[in-house]
Scaffold this motif. Structure first.
Motif, PDB file in Angstrom:
ATOM      1  N   ILE A   1     -26.291 -31.577 -10.566  1.00  0.00           N
ATOM      2  CA  ILE A   1     -25.053 -31.191  -9.889  1.00  0.00           C
ATOM      3  C   ILE A   1     -24.300 -30.148 -10.701  1.00  0.00           C
ATOM      4  CG2 ILE A   1     -22.785 -32.034  -9.167  1.00  0.00           C
ATOM      5  CD1 ILE A   1     -24.115 -34.628  -8.316  1.00  0.00           C
TER       6      ILE A   1
ATOM      7  N   TYR B   1     -24.322 -29.639  -2.180  1.00  0.00           N
ATOM      8  CA  TYR B   1     -23.579 -28.475  -1.680  1.00  0.00           C
ATOM      9  C   TYR B   1     -22.715 -28.869  -0.486  1.00  0.00           C
ATOM     10  CZ  TYR B   1     -22.597 -23.781   0.065  1.00  0.00           C
ATOM     11  OH  TYR B   1     -21.953 -22.639   0.491  1.00  0.00           O
TER      12      TYR B   1
ATOM     13  N   ARG C   1     -23.280 -26.376  -9.583  1.00  0.00           N
ATOM     14  CA  ARG C   1     -21.921 -25.853  -9.701  1.00  0.00           C
ATOM     15  C   ARG C   1     -21.923 -24.469 -10.339  1.00  0.00           C
ATOM     16  NH1 ARG C   1     -18.983 -30.936 -12.683  1.00  0.00           N
ATOM     17  NH2 ARG C   1     -17.842 -31.846 -10.920  1.00  0.00           N
TER      18      ARG C   1
ATOM     19  N   GLU D   1     -29.531 -24.153   0.335  1.00  0.00           N
ATOM     20  CA  GLU D   1     -28.507 -25.107  -0.126  1.00  0.00           C
ATOM     21  C   GLU D   1     -27.522 -25.453   0.981  1.00  0.00           C
ATOM     22  OE1 GLU D   1     -29.137 -22.256  -1.655  1.00  0.00           O
ATOM     23  OE2 GLU D   1     -30.036 -22.798  -3.600  1.00  0.00           O
TER      24      GLU D   1
ATOM     25  N   VAL E   1     -19.402 -23.166  -7.286  1.00  0.00           N
ATOM     26  CA  VAL E   1     -18.681 -24.033  -6.357  1.00  0.00           C
ATOM     27  C   VAL E   1     -18.132 -25.237  -7.124  1.00  0.00           C
ATOM     28  CG1 VAL E   1     -20.010 -23.346  -4.328  1.00  0.00           C
ATOM     29  CG2 VAL E   1     -20.806 -25.267  -5.739  1.00  0.00           C
ATOM     30  N   ASP E   2     -17.128 -25.884  -6.539  1.00  0.00           N
ATOM     31  CA  ASP E   2     -16.573 -27.112  -7.103  1.00  0.00           C
ATOM     32  C   ASP E   2     -17.172 -28.309  -6.371  1.00  0.00           C
ATOM     33  OD1 ASP E   2     -14.730 -25.970  -9.000  1.00  0.00           O
ATOM     34  OD2 ASP E   2     -13.464 -25.390  -7.300  1.00  0.00           O
ATOM     35  N   ILE E   3     -17.863 -29.150  -7.104  1.00  0.00           N
ATOM     36  CA  ILE E   3     -18.407 -30.388  -6.548  1.00  0.00           C
ATOM     37  C   ILE E   3     -17.761 -31.530  -7.316  1.00  0.00           C
ATOM     38  CG2 ILE E   3     -20.467 -31.764  -6.079  1.00  0.00           C
ATOM     39  CD1 ILE E   3     -22.090 -29.140  -6.152  1.00  0.00           C
ATOM     40  N   ASP E   4     -16.887 -32.268  -6.650  1.00  0.00           N
ATOM     41  CA  ASP E   4     -16.130 -33.333  -7.313  1.00  0.00           C
ATOM     42  C   ASP E   4     -16.934 -34.619  -7.374  1.00  0.00           C
ATOM     43  OD1 ASP E   4     -13.847 -31.694  -7.619  1.00  0.00           O
ATOM     44  OD2 ASP E   4     -13.212 -32.147  -5.566  1.00  0.00           O
TER      45      ASP E   4
ATOM     46  N   GLY F   1     -17.078 -35.216  -2.053  1.00  0.00           N
ATOM     47  CA  GLY F   1     -17.847 -35.102  -3.277  1.00  0.00           C
ATOM     48  C   GLY F   1     -18.911 -36.172  -3.391  1.00  0.00           C
TER      49      GLY F   1
ATOM     50  N   ARG G   1     -19.374 -30.196  -1.508  1.00  0.00           N
ATOM     51  CA  ARG G   1     -18.517 -29.353  -2.353  1.00  0.00           C
ATOM     52  C   ARG G   1     -17.101 -29.282  -1.786  1.00  0.00           C
ATOM     53  NH1 ARG G   1     -20.029 -26.223   1.558  1.00  0.00           N
ATOM     54  NH2 ARG G   1     -18.902 -24.312   2.077  1.00  0.00           N
ATOM     55  N   ARG G   2     -16.166 -28.912  -2.628  1.00  0.00           N
ATOM     56  CA  ARG G   2     -14.780 -28.761  -2.204  1.00  0.00           C
ATOM     57  C   ARG G   2     -14.625 -27.446  -1.436  1.00  0.00           C
ATOM     58  NH1 ARG G   2     -10.815 -27.942  -6.929  1.00  0.00           N
ATOM     59  NH2 ARG G   2     -12.137 -29.618  -7.763  1.00  0.00           N
ATOM     60  N   ARG G   3     -14.128 -27.544  -0.221  1.00  0.00           N
ATOM     61  CA  ARG G   3     -13.974 -26.361   0.623  1.00  0.00           C
ATOM     62  C   ARG G   3     -12.597 -25.726   0.439  1.00  0.00           C
ATOM     63  NH1 ARG G   3     -16.488 -28.703   6.325  1.00  0.00           N
ATOM     64  NH2 ARG G   3     -18.650 -28.895   5.602  1.00  0.00           N
TER      65      ARG G   3
END
Length: 421
Positions: free
Chosen positions: A336, A300, A340, A266, A345-348, A314, A303-305
């Motif tokens: 998606i 991935y 998550r 990923e 993880v946060d994927i906006d 995103g 994703r929000r770091r």
């Protein structure tokens, strides 16, 4: 000369300015978000308060220039010009130049963490490539020049119009909905992540040879050189060397197979592109129409770091106003959302772009558009019409925003860029 302005408590004044100085004034006032008349008012006030005459300005070729000033200011300025024995044209030019010198162009606001936009939808033919290119072009446009942008109210108007029945003709943009704004001036890398090489071909670049190095090799852990060496510049004046492309290679058809043997697959796209991030403000990835491992790697990457605000990076989802796009949207968002949950993880979602829209297609188009509007989260952030300029730009292998910079599609791409920002 001066005459009362009927629309305000100011008075209209008419003089002359050289074209280059008027253009600099328009751009700088827009950069600082103020009216031209406010800038001229400040410049005249400061010029009148100087202890002596300012530096002469070349006014050759000056032509008519009008603005609105507070009552009495032009008379005071005229008296100051008489006392200093300079013409009104020279005095006005010095006043404008004085304001420009006191208000330099603001620095381009650059993100602390390189923003990553994943342009996706597993359905082919929705125009992901056109949106990827247009978004990148709009973000890279010159910050020292003005470009026509569709303001937010125009998008709202178009979306509301979807609730009514389709007319016989495509709605025409209201000129009052267009505003001339400075470009963002960002450094942008477009990544062609699709083995079909559409983005590469559309921008006039050459796909990478199968026998050489490629993004696929770097993701699979088998690089043959520095990924920077593969990047090409989109050499159009409007972008000033700020827009670059990482071309695709047909070997990406084998990417999912090669990734199956890679640990932490990923993160494969992030490992490959991370060394490039310091060179760019924004990296935009044109994803393939696929829900395989390559899409996992792309999601991935977006994703929000740690330390990154929500909505900075995103997924930007491109759809059309028809039923099959809705089915594809469900599949993509499910993938998606699963990613998550699996990886915590946060994927906006950066929003939905309804592309290739034409209300003349009737109920299917208008009702589908309303369906996208009703989603709310993610919300519709762009509505791009199905017009000829994009097709022509593809045919001649040029960026849309340099081929047809004033077209409705170009104006809409700039609006999209500001929504994403």
């Amino acid at each position: 000369m001066s005459s009362p302005a009927s629309s305000s408590d100011r008075e209209k004044v008419v003089s002359k300015l050289p074209g280059w100085l008027r253009q600099n004034l328009k751009v700088r006032a827009a950069q600082h978000g103020i009216d031209i008349q406010t800038a001229v008012e400040q410049g005249i006030r400061d010029w009148c308060s100087l202890a002596s005459t300012g530096q002469p300005v070349d006014t050759s070729g000056a032509d008519s220039f009008s603005t609105f000033l507070p009552p009495g200011q032009w008379d005071d300025f005229r008296q100051s010009a008489t006392d200093r024995r300079v013409s009104l044209i020279q005095g006005l030019a010095q006043s404008v130049q004085l304001w420009l010198d006191a208000n330099p162009a603001p620095d381009v606001e650059r993100p602390e963490i390189t923003r990553r936009v994943i342009v996706c939808n597993q359905k082919g033919g929705v125009g992901k490539t056109a949106i990827t290119a247009g978004l990148g072009e709009a973000l890279a446009e010159d910050s020292d020049a003005l470009h026509p942008v569709r303001v937010a109210k125009a998008l709202t108007k178009a979306l509301r119009a979807s609730e009514s029945e389709a007319g016989e003709t495509e709605p025409v943009e209201d000129p009052l909905d267009i505003e001339n704004l400075p470009g963002p001036g960002l450094k942008v890398l477009l990544v062609d992540f699709d083995p079909q090489c559409h983005l590469t071909n559309q921008l006039g670049a050459t796909p990478l040879p199968m026998s050489g190095d490629s993004l696929t090799n770097h993701m699979a852990g088998d690089p043959k050189g520095d990924l920077r060496d593969l990047i090409v510049s989109i050499d159009e004046e409007a972008f000033g060397g700020r827009l670059h492309l990482l071309p695709a290679c047909n070997d990406a058809f084998l990417l999912d197979v090669r990734l199956s043997a890679v640990r932490a697959r990923e993160a494969a796209l992030e490992r490959a592109l991370a060394p490039l991030e310091g060179d760019y403000d924004v990296i935009i990835v044109d994803c393939p129409p696929s829900l395989g491992l390559s899409m996992d790697a792309a999601a991935y990457y977006g994703r929000r770091r740690d330390g990154e605000r929500a909505g900075q990076s995103g997924a930007l989802i491109v759809v059309q106003a028809e039923d099959s796009s809705a089915d594809a949207y469900e599949l993509l968002t499910t993938q998606i959302d699963d990613l998550r949950g699996d990886l915590q993880v946060d994927i906006d979602y950066l929003g939905i772009v309804v592309n290739l829209y034409d209300s003349r297609r009737g109920y299917i188009a208008t009702s589908s558009l309303q369906g996208w509007v009703d989603i709310k989260d993610p919300r519709v952030v762009g509505l791009i019409g199905d017009l000829k300029e994009q097709k022509e730009a593809v045919r001649v292998k040029r960026p849309l925003l340099s081929y047809a910079p004033k077209s409705q599609q170009a104006v809409g791409m700039r609006a999209l860029a500001r929504e994403v920002l």
